[in-house]
Scaffold this motif. Sequence first.
Motif, mmCIF file in Angstrom:
data_model
loop_
_atom_site.group_PDB
_atom_site.id
_atom_site.type_symbol
_atom_site.label_atom_id
_atom_site.label_comp_id
_atom_site.label_asym_id
_atom_site.label_seq_id
_atom_site.Cartn_x
_atom_site.Cartn_y
_atom_site.Cartn_z
ATOM 1 N N ILE A 123 4.359 16.848 6.348
ATOM 2 C CA ILE A 123 3.356 15.878 5.849
ATOM 3 C C ILE A 123 2.056 15.967 6.665
ATOM 4 C CG2 ILE A 123 2.830 13.390 5.607
ATOM 5 C CD1 ILE A 123 5.708 12.981 4.628
ATOM 6 N N PRO A 124 2.139 15.898 8.016
ATOM 7 C CA PRO A 124 0.862 16.008 8.759
ATOM 8 C C PRO A 124 0.174 17.360 8.573
ATOM 9 C CG PRO A 124 2.743 15.928 10.282
ATOM 10 C CD PRO A 124 3.261 15.600 8.920
ATOM 11 N N THR A 125 0.982 18.440 8.395
ATOM 12 C CA THR A 125 0.363 19.752 8.179
ATOM 13 C C THR A 125 -0.393 19.761 6.846
ATOM 14 O OG1 THR A 125 2.214 20.734 9.371
ATOM 15 C CG2 THR A 125 0.823 22.246 8.136
ATOM 16 N N ALA A 126 0.239 19.169 5.812
ATOM 17 C CA ALA A 126 -0.403 19.120 4.491
ATOM 18 C C ALA A 126 -1.676 18.276 4.543
ATOM 19 C CB ALA A 126 0.571 18.552 3.467
ATOM 20 N N ILE A 127 -1.618 17.142 5.259
ATOM 21 C CA ILE A 127 -2.821 16.292 5.355
ATOM 22 C C ILE A 127 -3.914 17.050 6.113
ATOM 23 C CG2 ILE A 127 -3.765 14.131 6.306
ATOM 24 C CD1 ILE A 127 -0.994 12.862 5.739
ATOM 25 N N GLY A 128 -3.477 17.779 7.175
ATOM 26 C CA GLY A 128 -4.445 18.590 7.926
ATOM 27 C C GLY A 128 -5.106 19.620 7.022
ATOM 28 N N ALA A 129 -4.296 20.225 6.124
ATOM 29 C CA ALA A 129 -4.833 21.232 5.202
ATOM 30 C C ALA A 129 -5.911 20.623 4.300
ATOM 31 C CB ALA A 129 -3.703 21.833 4.369
ATOM 32 N N LEU A 130 -5.689 19.366 3.895
ATOM 33 C CA LEU A 130 -6.675 18.689 3.043
ATOM 34 C C LEU A 130 -8.024 18.568 3.763
ATOM 35 C CD1 LEU A 130 -4.674 15.735 1.410
ATOM 36 C CD2 LEU A 130 -5.516 17.815 0.302
ATOM 37 N N PHE A 131 -7.948 18.411 5.083
ATOM 38 C CA PHE A 131 -9.189 18.294 5.863
ATOM 39 C C PHE A 131 -9.666 19.641 6.404
ATOM 40 C CE2 PHE A 131 -7.700 13.898 6.011
ATOM 41 C CZ PHE A 131 -8.882 13.196 5.818
ATOM 42 N N GLY A 132 -8.965 20.701 6.013
ATOM 43 C CA GLY A 132 -9.422 22.033 6.404
ATOM 44 C C GLY A 132 -8.747 22.624 7.627
ATOM 45 N N SER A 133 -7.785 21.891 8.243
ATOM 46 C CA SER A 133 -7.114 22.474 9.404
ATOM 47 C C SER A 133 -5.647 22.054 9.487
ATOM 48 C CB SER A 133 -7.827 22.077 10.698
ATOM 49 O OG SER A 133 -7.071 22.560 11.790
ATOM 50 N N PRO A 134 -4.765 22.853 8.846
ATOM 51 C CA PRO A 134 -3.345 22.489 8.900
ATOM 52 C C PRO A 134 -2.797 22.449 10.327
ATOM 53 C CG PRO A 134 -3.682 24.624 7.787
ATOM 54 C CD PRO A 134 -5.021 24.032 8.026
ATOM 55 N N LEU A 135 -3.301 23.318 11.217
ATOM 56 C CA LEU A 135 -2.795 23.353 12.587
ATOM 57 C C LEU A 135 -3.126 22.052 13.332
ATOM 58 C CD1 LEU A 135 -1.396 24.877 14.887
ATOM 59 C CD2 LEU A 135 -3.610 25.907 15.458
#
Length: 380
Positions: free
Chosen positions: A165-177
Motif C-alpha cells: 500500500i505505501p509503495t503504491a501511494i508512493g508511486a502515485l506521487f512519483g516515488s514508490p521507493l
Amino acid sequence: MDAQPKQKDWINILFLSLTPVIGVVGTALYAWRNGVQWWQPALLFVLFSVVSFSVTAGYHRCFSHKSYTAHPALQAFYLFFGAMALQNSVLKWSADHRDHHRYVDKEWDPYSIRRGGLSAHIFWLFYKEPSERSYDNVPDLSGNRMVVWQYRWSHVIGIVAGLGIPTAIGALFGSPLAGLLWGGFLRIALIHHTTFLVNSVAHLYGTRPYTEENSARDNGLLAFFTNGEGYHNFHHKFPADFRNGVRWWQWDPTKWLIASLHFVGLARDLKATPRAVIEKSRLRMNLAKAEERLVSAPTEIGVAVRLRMERAHHALDRAAALWHEMDERRREMLVRGRLRSSELARSLDSAIREYKSSIGVARREWRQAARMLSKLPEGV
Ligand SMILES: [Zn+2]
Ligand SMILES: [Zn+2]
C-alpha cells in the motif's frame, strides 16, 4: 516446564533487526539524497495512526480484553490494518497478552520484566513458540471466523499490504521507493517499538497510583507515544476498562476513539469501572503510604488522619453500592421504557445525587487527611 522457549527464531531475529535499520537509516539516507516532500511524513503519520490504533483499540482493548464489542465491519478493519503492524495475528497476540496479565512478573508471563528490560522489550520475540502451544485462553477468539481467517493470513496481509500500500501511494506521487521507506519500513519500526515500550518501559519507570501488586507503571510521557497505553498501572488493575488514562487530563486518544465509535454506533457495551471503585484503590495506596509516615507521628495526628481516611473509605463504599443500584435501575428503565417508569426515574435521580455527594464527602475527607500529612515534618 520452562515458560521461556529456547529455540531461536531466526526469521524473527532477522526481521526485527533489519526493519529498523532499513526504516531509520534507509529513510534518512533517502531523505539526505532526495530531500523530503510533504506527502512522505504525511503518509507515515496517516498509516502509523491507522495501524497503531488498530493495535491499541483493536488487538488490545477490543480483542484481548473485550472491553467493548465492535461492529463486525470495525472488527474487519482492525484485523486487516492491525495485521499491517506485523505483530502476529490477533489470536496469538491476545493469547500472549492474556497470559501476560494473568501471570504478570511470573515465569509464565511471556514478556516478564523479571527477565530484564530488553527481554521484555524485544528479546522474547527471538525465540520460537513451544510446540505444545495451545490457544485455550482465547476460546472466544478461536470461535470468531474472521479472527481465525486473519490467523491464517496475517503475515501475508502484513507483508503484501503493509509494504504494498505505501509503495503504491508512493508511486502515485512519483516515488514508490520513498513510499516504501516512509510508509512501510519506518512506519513498521516505529509501531513495533512503541508497542514494545509498553512491555518494557511501562513495567520499569513511572508511578503506581492504583496497585503495587505488580510492576506495571503509569507513565504519561509513554502514553503520548502509544495512543494512551502508557497508563499501564491503571490498566493492570482494571484490564477490562476501555480506558487506560482514566483522568480527564490524561492523554488517551484510544479511549476517545472508542467513545466516538460508540457515538456513531460502531462500538457498544463499553466497560468502565465505577469511579468509586477506582478512587478506592487510589485511597488504599495513599493509606499505605500514609501509614509509613504515621509510624512515628504524634498519636493525635495519627488518629485524626486515620479517621478521615476511614470516613473517605466508607463514603466510597457507599458510592460503589449506589453505583450498582443506579445501574440496575437504568437497566429496568431500558426494559420498561423511560416514560412508563417516572417513579423509577425519580429514584434514579436521587441515587445519582446521593452518589455524587458520597464522592464529594470522600474527596473532602481525603483532602483533609492529605493536608494533615503534608504538615508533618519530612522524614517523620
Ligand atoms: Zn503489562
Ligand atoms: Zn492489556
